[in-house]
Write an enzyme that holds these catalytic residues in place. Structure first.
Site, PDB file in Angstrom:
ATOM      1  N   HIS A  30       0.858  -1.180   0.000  1.00 59.96           N
ATOM      2  CA  HIS A  30       0.000   0.000   0.000  1.00 59.96           C
ATOM      3  C   HIS A  30       0.896   1.232   0.000  1.00 59.96           C
ATOM      4  O   HIS A  30       1.868   1.301   0.757  1.00 59.96           O
ATOM      5  CB  HIS A  30      -0.916   0.006   1.217  1.00 59.96           C
ATOM      6  CG  HIS A  30      -1.891   1.133   1.214  1.00 59.96           C
ATOM      7  ND1 HIS A  30      -2.793   1.336   0.181  1.00 59.96           N
ATOM      8  CD2 HIS A  30      -2.105   2.150   2.105  1.00 59.96           C
ATOM      9  CE1 HIS A  30      -3.524   2.395   0.437  1.00 59.96           C
ATOM     10  NE2 HIS A  30      -3.126   2.919   1.594  1.00 59.96           N
ATOM     11  N   HIS A  42      -2.845   9.114   1.181  1.00 59.08           N
ATOM     12  CA  HIS A  42      -2.869   7.897   0.364  1.00 59.08           C
ATOM     13  C   HIS A  42      -4.249   7.717  -0.248  1.00 59.08           C
ATOM     14  O   HIS A  42      -5.198   8.449   0.076  1.00 59.08           O
ATOM     15  CB  HIS A  42      -2.449   6.673   1.180  1.00 59.08           C
ATOM     16  CG  HIS A  42      -3.234   6.473   2.442  1.00 59.08           C
ATOM     17  ND1 HIS A  42      -4.084   5.404   2.634  1.00 59.08           N
ATOM     18  CD2 HIS A  42      -3.298   7.202   3.588  1.00 59.08           C
ATOM     19  CE1 HIS A  42      -4.625   5.474   3.838  1.00 59.08           C
ATOM     20  NE2 HIS A  42      -4.178   6.556   4.439  1.00 59.08           N
ATOM     21  N   CYS A 148      -3.513   2.852  -5.455  1.00 56.24           N
ATOM     22  CA  CYS A 148      -2.745   3.677  -4.521  1.00 56.24           C
ATOM     23  C   CYS A 148      -1.335   3.971  -5.034  1.00 56.24           C
ATOM     24  O   CYS A 148      -0.796   5.065  -4.811  1.00 56.24           O
ATOM     25  CB  CYS A 148      -2.673   3.004  -3.143  1.00 56.24           C
ATOM     26  SG  CYS A 148      -1.875   1.377  -3.141  1.00 56.24           S
TER      27      CYS A 148
END
Length: 259
Positions: A30, A42, A148
């Protein structure tokens, strides 16, 4: 950062750095942009707000961190979120994405989603893009074309893919597509190379080359797009205007976040 790992300590990251952490026992990573002050912006699948579950005027995530007031800040119906570094990592290790690496280093990094040959823009430009997208969103989340990692790479480079039907900027997505493609392309080699080692070598080589061919640093289907013009280029400008409420309260909240 070494050749095998991009792991760093917290005191080594700087504002504007593209950081990431692994989830589900290294199954995927991530990504986000570090702002400084232990804060990260994010991108994740957005959670729609409705009157039955949350107030549409509440710009903070209902799962906010109890120790950091700003943690969980987001605009309604947006997937771009501000988190504290602890909540972003979720007890995982901290890694820093590399920019401007040589082709040899890129190919040596067997796993995608760790580096790119593209150069990064100045840190102040990166932070500006991240903060602008926190206010205005980044469109709809898509695991292959707008995830992401794509978000963080856009913040760092300002590069946008022209071909919206192809794979996005994400190295992870390229790896997912590249592995089976390499296996298919190398399968005829089994007839010419009876040795399993030879077949494995050819497959690995094709996998690395497929990753390299989709890297934004060498692609020809990318353009530089100002963050203020991103909505028009992504085609979600008109829809997004109805989702995000711009008022003095949200603007002042964002000002507080950057301090």
């Amino acid at each position: 950062m070494g050749l095998l790992t991009n792991r760093v300590e917290r005191n080594e990251v700087k504002p504007g750095d593209h950081i990431y952490t692994y989830r589900a026992v290294f199954a995927y990573s991530h990504h986000g942009i570090y702002l400084g002050g232990s804060k990260v912006v994010h991108f994740r699948p957005k959670r729609s707000l409705n009157s039955s579950t949350e107030s549409s005027s509440d710009v903070y995530d209902s799962m906010s961190c109890p120790t950091t007031p700003d943690c969980g800040f987001r605009q309604p119906n947006s997937g771009v979120v501000l988190s504290c570094l602890d909540c972003f990592l979720k007890n995982g290790s901290l890694y820093c994405f590399e920019y401007g690496v040589s082709p040899s280093v890129f190919l040596a990094k067997v796993r995608g989603g760790t580096c790119t040959t593209a150069a990064s823009d100045p840190s102040e430009t990166v932070v500006h893009r991240a903060m602008y997208l926190l206010q205005n969103g980044f469109g709809n989340y898509d695991i292959f074309q707008n995830n992401c990692e794509d978000f963080a790479m856009y913040c760092k480079t300002g590069l946008l893919i022209i071909d919206k039907q192809g794979v996005g900027r994400s190295g992870q997505a390229s790896s997912i597509i590249g592995a089976p493609l390499a296996a298919i392309l190398s399968s005829p080699m089994k007839l010419l190379m009876p040795s399993p080692v030879g077949v494995a070598t050819v497959t690995a080589g094709m996998y690395c080359m497929s990753r390299y061919a989709t890297d934004i640093g060498v692609r020809t289907d990318v353009i530089k797009v100002a963050v203020e013009d991103l909505a028009v280029n992504l085609g979600w400008g008109s829809d997004h205007e109805g989702e995000v409420t711009e008022d003095d309260d949200s603007d002042s909240s964002l000002t507080q976040i950057t301090r």
